[in-house]
Design an enzyme around this catalytic site. Structure first.
Site, PDB file in Angstrom:
ATOM      1  N   GLN A  77       0.838  -1.210   0.000  1.00 19.44           N
ATOM      2  CA  GLN A  77       0.000   0.000   0.000  1.00 19.44           C
ATOM      3  C   GLN A  77       0.874   1.262   0.000  1.00 19.44           C
ATOM      4  O   GLN A  77       0.611   2.219   0.730  1.00 19.44           O
ATOM      5  CB  GLN A  77      -0.936  -0.007   1.201  1.00 19.44           C
ATOM      6  CG  GLN A  77      -2.139  -0.919   1.034  1.00 19.44           C
ATOM      7  CD  GLN A  77      -3.087  -0.449  -0.063  1.00 19.44           C
ATOM      8  OE1 GLN A  77      -3.155   0.732  -0.393  1.00 19.44           O
ATOM      9  NE2 GLN A  77      -3.823  -1.388  -0.626  1.00 19.44           N
ATOM     10  N   SER A  78       1.904   1.279  -0.821  1.00 21.93           N
ATOM     11  CA  SER A  78       2.825   2.412  -0.863  1.00 21.93           C
ATOM     12  C   SER A  78       2.189   3.635  -1.526  1.00 21.93           C
ATOM     13  O   SER A  78       1.758   3.578  -2.685  1.00 21.93           O
ATOM     14  CB  SER A  78       4.079   2.013  -1.641  1.00 21.93           C
ATOM     15  OG  SER A  78       4.858   3.150  -1.949  1.00 21.93           O
TER      16      SER A  78
END
Ligand SMILES: *Cc1c(COP(=O)(O)O)cnc(C)c1O
Length: 334
Positions: A77-78
């Site tokens: 989930q960057s």
């Protein structure tokens, strides 16, 4: 500091707003300092965030070098990966994202919604890998394929954190100074979440160059020990100052890392984060994220409750973005 000599591409909606948080302040009691929020969640690049400022300089360098493809790394989930994908799309460059399963969460929401959905919509090629070794292998395969096709690859480091990316936060520091000067106030501290360190290093470089007394306070949301963040930030601040041609300044007294708010680890929800996210949402109508700004706000609230600030001070909360990840954390708020 005048940064016009450095290659840059315009990606963000800048300057971002600087707003008062009077209802949050009131909720935190009579001894709470004046609270402002610097809205770097509103940089505009596919829902915004702090990586946009870094990417203006990183992508500027990529374009100058004639890059034919962009590759970067991050957690699943960057926010950094998503903003890089958006920047690459805007510049018409193919983008490979090597996303490492470094957070022990594997719900369908975590793996498929939020930033991951945006990455795919933005046309990035997503490579999900289990660990750093497999990330290196994936990178090698991607680099080989681009080389075969005759495309030069520009690698954006994790978090966009090197001396080039940190220029974005020298600029942000100056922007905050200009805005607060116009409001007739001086800032005692800037508080925000710190992980790869480029935001903090850039702000420290900016404060050093401006000879400012503002404390740059990064909240450790990433490493087991805050000392690891501090040493990385210290090294990168020096590198950044070297990059702008002002080496040999002492920044050791400017590195402040607040520890104790990462909970069980990077990317894992904590009760203090949940309280900070819901309190800020319900007093200010402002969304924070579970991984960075929520834990950073928990630290700010903790500091106010432990009287580490005084009511006559002014604290700027730097909202670094990340709300694109909220849907991935639906289970954490049920
Ligand atoms: C990357 C990120 C940070 C941390 O910034 P660094 O420069 O990597 O330390 C903070 N908040 C959000 C929302 C981020 O995506």
């Amino acid at each position: 500091m005048d940064l016009t000599g450095f290659p840059r591409t315009s990606l963000g909606h800048l300057p971002t707003p600087l707003e008062r948080m009077d209802r949050l302040r009131a909720a935190l009691g009579p001894d709470c300092p004046t609270l402002l929020v610097k809205r770097d969640d509103c940089t505009g690049l596919a829902s915004g965030g702090n990586k946009t400022r870094k990417l203006e300089f990183l992508m500027g360098e990529a374009v100058e070098k004639g890059a034919g493809a962009i590759v970067t790394f991050g957690a699943v989930q960057s926010n950094h990966a998503r903003q890089t994908a958006a920047a690459a799309a805007k510049l018409g460059l193919p983008c490979d994202l090597i996303l490492i399963e470094m957070v022990p969460l594997d719900s369908a929401a975590y793996r498929g919604s939020g930033n991951v959905l945006y990455d795919l919509l933005l046309g990035a090629r997503v490579h999900l890998v289990k660990d750093d070794r497999r990330a290196s292998e994936a990178f090698q395969a991607v680099a080989d394929a681009h080389a075969k096709a005759g495309r030069g690859v520009y690698v954006v480091p994790i978090g966009g954190s090197n001396a080039v990316g940190s220029l974005g936060y020298i600029d942000a520091f100056d922007e905050i100074e200009r805005q607060t000067e116009a409001m007739g106030i001086s800032v005692d501290a800037i508080v925000f979440g710190s992980s790869s360190g480029g935001t903090q290093a850039g702000l420290i470089a900016g404060a050093t160059l401006a000879d400012s007394a503002t404390r740059i306070m990064g909240v450790n949301v990433y490493k087991k020990h805050g000392a690891d963040i501090a040493s990385a930030v210290h090294a990168l601040a020096l590198e950044t100052l070297h990059h702008v041609g002002v080496p040999l300044l002492d920044v050791s007294k400017r590195v402040h890392v607040i520890d104790g708010y990462q909970g069980e680890g990077y990317g894992l929800p904590s009760d203090a984060m949940r309280e900070a996210v819901t309190l800020t949402a319900q007093t200010e109508g402002l969304l924070l994220d579970p991984v960075y700004s929520g834990k950073a706000m928990a630290a700010l609230i903790g500091h106010v409750r432990r009287a580490k600030f005084t009511r006559d001070q002014t604290v700027v909360f730097l909202h670094t973005g990340g709300t694109a990840a909220l849907p991935a954390y639906v289970d954490a708020f049920r």
